[in-house]
Design a protein around this motif. Structure first.
Motif, PDB file in Angstrom:
ATOM      1  N   VAL A 110     -33.756   3.166 -15.679  1.00 19.03           N
ATOM      2  CA  VAL A 110     -34.122   3.307 -15.297  1.00 19.03           C
ATOM      3  C   VAL A 110     -34.939   4.654 -15.313  1.00 19.03           C
ATOM      4  O   VAL A 110     -36.185   5.024 -15.611  1.00 19.03           O
ATOM      5  CB  VAL A 110     -33.817   3.451 -13.768  1.00 19.03           C
ATOM      6  CG1 VAL A 110     -34.814   4.144 -12.884  1.00 19.03           C
ATOM      7  CG2 VAL A 110     -34.329   2.115 -13.166  1.00 19.03           C
ATOM      8  N   ILE A 111     -34.393   5.488 -16.264  1.00 20.75           N
ATOM      9  CA  ILE A 111     -34.634   6.827 -16.378  1.00 20.75           C
ATOM     10  C   ILE A 111     -35.273   6.636 -17.248  1.00 20.75           C
ATOM     11  O   ILE A 111     -36.261   7.634 -17.604  1.00 20.75           O
ATOM     12  CB  ILE A 111     -33.414   8.083 -16.691  1.00 20.75           C
ATOM     13  CG1 ILE A 111     -32.523   8.541 -16.237  1.00 20.75           C
ATOM     14  CG2 ILE A 111     -33.805   8.956 -17.871  1.00 20.75           C
ATOM     15  CD1 ILE A 111     -31.109   8.770 -16.337  1.00 20.75           C
ATOM     16  N   ARG A 112     -35.574   5.654 -18.410  1.00 18.63           N
ATOM     17  CA  ARG A 112     -36.107   5.911 -19.744  1.00 18.63           C
ATOM     18  C   ARG A 112     -37.498   5.227 -19.374  1.00 18.63           C
ATOM     19  O   ARG A 112     -38.240   5.804 -20.054  1.00 18.63           O
ATOM     20  CB  ARG A 112     -35.552   4.623 -20.730  1.00 18.63           C
ATOM     21  CG  ARG A 112     -34.134   5.892 -21.815  1.00 18.63           C
ATOM     22  CD  ARG A 112     -33.841   4.853 -22.368  1.00 18.63           C
ATOM     23  NE  ARG A 112     -34.022   4.470 -23.230  1.00 18.63           N
ATOM     24  CZ  ARG A 112     -33.686   3.701 -24.936  1.00 18.63           C
ATOM     25  NH1 ARG A 112     -32.519   3.155 -24.544  1.00 18.63           N
ATOM     26  NH2 ARG A 112     -34.290   3.949 -25.528  1.00 18.63           N
ATOM     27  N   ARG A 113     -37.554   4.358 -18.429  1.00 18.83           N
ATOM     28  CA  ARG A 113     -38.239   3.725 -17.640  1.00 18.83           C
ATOM     29  C   ARG A 113     -39.291   5.097 -17.303  1.00 18.83           C
ATOM     30  O   ARG A 113     -40.755   4.705 -17.559  1.00 18.83           O
ATOM     31  CB  ARG A 113     -38.851   2.414 -17.119  1.00 18.83           C
ATOM     32  CG  ARG A 113     -39.501   1.685 -16.238  1.00 18.83           C
ATOM     33  CD  ARG A 113     -40.020   1.035 -17.426  1.00 18.83           C
ATOM     34  NE  ARG A 113     -41.319   1.063 -16.224  1.00 18.83           N
ATOM     35  CZ  ARG A 113     -42.585  -0.522 -16.345  1.00 18.83           C
ATOM     36  NH1 ARG A 113     -41.609  -1.178 -17.693  1.00 18.83           N
ATOM     37  NH2 ARG A 113     -43.384  -0.509 -16.137  1.00 18.83           N
ATOM     38  N   LEU A 114     -38.505   5.084 -16.347  1.00 20.94           N
ATOM     39  CA  LEU A 114     -39.811   6.620 -15.889  1.00 20.94           C
ATOM     40  C   LEU A 114     -39.854   7.588 -16.559  1.00 20.94           C
ATOM     41  O   LEU A 114     -40.800   8.928 -16.609  1.00 20.94           O
ATOM     42  CB  LEU A 114     -38.720   7.002 -14.744  1.00 20.94           C
ATOM     43  CG  LEU A 114     -38.510   6.734 -13.318  1.00 20.94           C
ATOM     44  CD1 LEU A 114     -37.909   6.547 -12.439  1.00 20.94           C
ATOM     45  CD2 LEU A 114     -39.427   5.828 -12.394  1.00 20.94           C
ATOM     46  N   GLN A 115     -39.696   7.839 -17.724  1.00 17.55           N
ATOM     47  CA  GLN A 115     -40.002   9.009 -18.808  1.00 17.55           C
ATOM     48  C   GLN A 115     -39.854  10.499 -18.265  1.00 17.55           C
ATOM     49  O   GLN A 115     -40.801  10.861 -18.148  1.00 17.55           O
ATOM     50  CB  GLN A 115     -41.786   8.134 -19.203  1.00 17.55           C
ATOM     51  CG  GLN A 115     -41.596   6.824 -19.777  1.00 17.55           C
ATOM     52  CD  GLN A 115     -43.087   7.469 -20.549  1.00 17.55           C
ATOM     53  OE1 GLN A 115     -43.698   7.217 -20.491  1.00 17.55           O
ATOM     54  NE2 GLN A 115     -42.846   6.305 -21.279  1.00 17.55           N
ATOM     55  N   VAL A 116     -38.947  10.229 -17.406  1.00 13.21           N
ATOM     56  CA  VAL A 116     -38.835  11.750 -16.456  1.00 13.21           C
ATOM     57  C   VAL A 116     -38.258  12.635 -17.654  1.00 13.21           C
ATOM     58  O   VAL A 116     -37.716  12.645 -18.896  1.00 13.21           O
ATOM     59  CB  VAL A 116     -37.284  11.927 -16.160  1.00 13.21           C
ATOM     60  CG1 VAL A 116     -36.382  12.840 -15.370  1.00 13.21           C
ATOM     61  CG2 VAL A 116     -36.920   9.810 -15.206  1.00 13.21           C
ATOM     62  N   PRO A 117     -39.344  13.846 -17.922  1.00 16.63           N
ATOM     63  CA  PRO A 117     -38.902  15.131 -18.727  1.00 16.63           C
ATOM     64  C   PRO A 117     -37.570  15.207 -19.159  1.00 16.63           C
ATOM     65  O   PRO A 117     -37.103  15.109 -18.591  1.00 16.63           O
ATOM     66  CB  PRO A 117     -40.139  15.892 -18.450  1.00 16.63           C
ATOM     67  CG  PRO A 117     -40.179  15.035 -17.318  1.00 16.63           C
ATOM     68  CD  PRO A 117     -39.941  13.889 -16.613  1.00 16.63           C
ATOM     69  N   LEU A 127     -34.746  14.219 -19.781  1.00 13.67           N
ATOM     70  CA  LEU A 127     -33.714  13.321 -19.116  1.00 13.67           C
ATOM     71  C   LEU A 127     -33.868  12.400 -20.683  1.00 13.67           C
ATOM     72  O   LEU A 127     -32.927  11.621 -20.237  1.00 13.67           O
ATOM     73  CB  LEU A 127     -33.949  13.335 -17.454  1.00 13.67           C
ATOM     74  CG  LEU A 127     -32.717  12.869 -17.174  1.00 13.67           C
ATOM     75  CD1 LEU A 127     -31.228  14.032 -17.299  1.00 13.67           C
ATOM     76  CD2 LEU A 127     -32.664  12.548 -15.716  1.00 13.67           C
ATOM     77  N   SER A 128     -35.066  11.299 -20.369  1.00 12.42           N
ATOM     78  CA  SER A 128     -35.365  10.901 -20.988  1.00 12.42           C
ATOM     79  C   SER A 128     -34.896  10.375 -22.002  1.00 12.42           C
ATOM     80  O   SER A 128     -34.056   9.849 -22.780  1.00 12.42           O
ATOM     81  CB  SER A 128     -36.858   9.851 -20.973  1.00 12.42           C
ATOM     82  OG  SER A 128     -37.350  10.183 -19.621  1.00 12.42           O
ATOM     83  N   HIS A 129     -35.184  11.608 -22.505  1.00 21.35           N
ATOM     84  CA  HIS A 129     -34.705  11.215 -24.008  1.00 21.35           C
ATOM     85  C   HIS A 129     -33.526  12.016 -24.256  1.00 21.35           C
ATOM     86  O   HIS A 129     -33.059  11.981 -25.147  1.00 21.35           O
ATOM     87  CB  HIS A 129     -35.196  13.499 -24.957  1.00 21.35           C
ATOM     88  CG  HIS A 129     -36.989  13.018 -24.521  1.00 21.35           C
ATOM     89  ND1 HIS A 129     -37.967  13.594 -24.332  1.00 21.35           N
ATOM     90  CD2 HIS A 129     -37.823  12.349 -26.101  1.00 21.35           C
ATOM     91  CE1 HIS A 129     -39.170  13.384 -24.506  1.00 21.35           C
ATOM     92  NE2 HIS A 129     -39.094  12.436 -25.280  1.00 21.35           N
TER      93      HIS A 129
END
Lengths: 284, 218
Positions: B42-49, B51-53
């Motif tokens: 979910v974090i990757r899909r939301l592309q949270v700055p 955090l996703s990386h």
């Protein structure tokens, strides 16, 4: 038949039976448009889908948008539903800003946009019902969790809406158990449950088998005849558009080619492109 | 070496105890993997700055290094820095994190498989983001990947034998220790293998069934 200019519509302060909205009382003083596109452009790379579009819809008006595929008709609805953003331009709904974009702006969802969006509902070509929920659950989901309605009231109203679209007996069926026509009727009921001021129909019968189109058109026809809700429909059903619309808009290459009462568009089109298009589609 | 039936029977209770530890490892590990994997997806899909990386890097890193090394580092190196748990806990956490990286990918495919129209309908109804995720998207996404998650559970069940290396006394370690103390490896190792198979084979049949049941409709 409503006039095609920007004048307002008459109407008493009664409440609409189906949408539950006060009828004929648009919040904008004296008949401003409920939907207004000002210089709206939409680009997909080099392809300009909308070209500085100016386009208004009056409160309560039933407008059909016709035109060749790829002409940008659906994009108008999708921008209104905030499923796509304009590249440039302003869109107002019911006096509130939905979009105000300058070329190169970064697109962000704003609170104003979210609030304005609630006034709009949409019926999709592919129904887009939630397949893991029953018909009734599909309908009450948003009223309960967006409008904060209590569940019992929402269920009662949901059941009424399902009866209205002729599916009172299908409340507990899930979409995979229903025909396309039934699913689309549930989708219409689901959109109505949010009491939208503007209801968008994006080719609501294009995905249906021919024998199922009638039941969906009947529901839309009843809505058009019995509510003062503003309706904006992209359709290929020319006879239906002629029958239920106050105004038909011929759209091509990102621009309004011609706009007028259905008699004008279908019987006496003023523009060559309209004539050519109608000849091509009505031949079959 | 000739198979000694009496000896084989005498070690069954010990092996079953080991099997029970293996099952616990697998179930708890799967639980951790399923939850962490979902959060990562979910974090990757939301592309949270940022955090996703970080999550993306973690996934790549965990998938790119052997489970055995991860387990060793967690059990033998981290205690030097004051982070220390017993072998079982370390084992569960490590195998859980390890598999969460794979499950994140599975969830990602599941989320991607939910038609765009579902997101659009949620937008058209103004559903809040959390409601869209938990009531609309995830129920559909998870449903389609249940068989794949099941396959990973079975794989973890077998992989957990690696944790014998950090002194978790599961089925493999039990068989080994019987071997070292009796100098008979034939019976304990054969029977440990048989026990693994006796559990994993019916489990994979069950997953096949789930696959048919949860096959995407239309």
């Amino acid at each position: 038949m409503h006039p095609s200019n920007d004048s307002g519509l008459p109407g008493g302060p009664r409440t609409d039976r189906i949408t539950g909205l006060p009828t004929g009382s648009a919040p904008i003083v004296d008949g401003g448009p409920i939907v207004a596109f000002d210089n709206v452009s939409k680009n997909w790379g080099d392809n300009q889908v909308l070209k500085a579009l100016n386009f208004n819809v009056n409160p309560g008006e039933k407008v059909s948008i016709i035109g060749p595929s790829g002409s940008g008709k659906t994009t108008i609805l999708r921008i209104l539903m905030t499923l796509e953003s304009p590249t440039e331009g302003q869109v107002h709904v019911d006096g509130d800003v939905l979009w105000d974009v300058k070329r190169g702006d970064k697109i962000r969802e704003t609170k104003v946009m979210r609030n304005t969006r609630r006034k709009i509902g949409m019926v999709f070509q592919g129904f887009n019902l939630f397949p893991h929920m029953t018909a009734l659950e599909n309908i009450i989901e948003a009223p309960v969790h967006v409008l904060g309605m209590n569940k019992a009231d929402a269920r009662e109203r949901g059941a009424e809406l399902l009866k209205m679209v002729g599916l009172g007996a299908h409340m507990n069926h899930t979409p995979p158990q229903m025909s396309g026509g039934q699913q689309q009727r549930v989708a219409i009921a689901r959109a109505l449950a949010m009491r939208p001021k503007v209801l968008l129909f994006d080719e609501p019968t294009s995905a249906l088998d021919p024998e199922l189109i009638g039941e969906v058109l009947n529901v839309i026809r009843n809505l058009a005849n019995s509510t003062d809700m503003t309706m904006l429909m992209v359709t290929h059903e020319m006879r239906f558009a002629e029958e239920i619309s106050d105004r038909v808009v011929m759209f091509d290459q990102g621009q309004v080619v011609e706009s007028g009462p259905p008699e004008q568009i279908f019987k006496n089109p003023q523009e060559e492109r309209t004539r050519a298009f109608l000849q091509a589609v009505l031949k079959h | 070496m000739i198979w000694d039936n009496a000896f084989a029977i005498s070690i069954i209770p010990m092996l079953l105890k080991g099997l029970w530890v293996t099952v616990q490892l697998t179930l708890l590990g799967t639980l951790i993997a399923a939850v962490l994997g979902l959060i990562a997806a979910v974090i990757r899909r939301l592309q949270v700055p940022v955090l996703s990386h970080i999550v993306t890097f973690m996934v790549i890193f965990v998938r790119g290094t052997p489970l055995l090394i991860q387990a060793y580092v967690a059990f033998f190196v981290l205690p030097i820095y004051g982070i220390s748990f017993n072998a079982f806990t370390t084992g569960v956490v490590i195998i859980g994190i390890n598999y969460s990286a794979y499950m994140a990918e599975v969830y990602r495919s599941g989320i991607q498989g939910v038609p765009t129209g579902q997101w659009e309908a949620a937008t058209a109804l103004s559903l809040p983001a959390a409601r869209t995720w938990f009531r609309v998207i995830l129920p559909q996404a998870v449903r389609t990947v249940i068989p794949m998650l099941g396959n990973y559970l079975i794989q973890m069940f077998k992989d957990s034998a690696v944790l014998s290396a950090i002194t978790v006394v599961e089925l493999m370690a039990t068989a080994q220790s019987i071997g070292t103390s009796t100098y008979r490896y034939l019976e304990p190792l054969t029977m440990a293998g048989a026990l693994f198979f006796l559990v994993s084979y019916p489990a994979s049949r069950l997953v096949n069934k789930l696959e048919r049941r949860y096959a995407p409709k239309q």
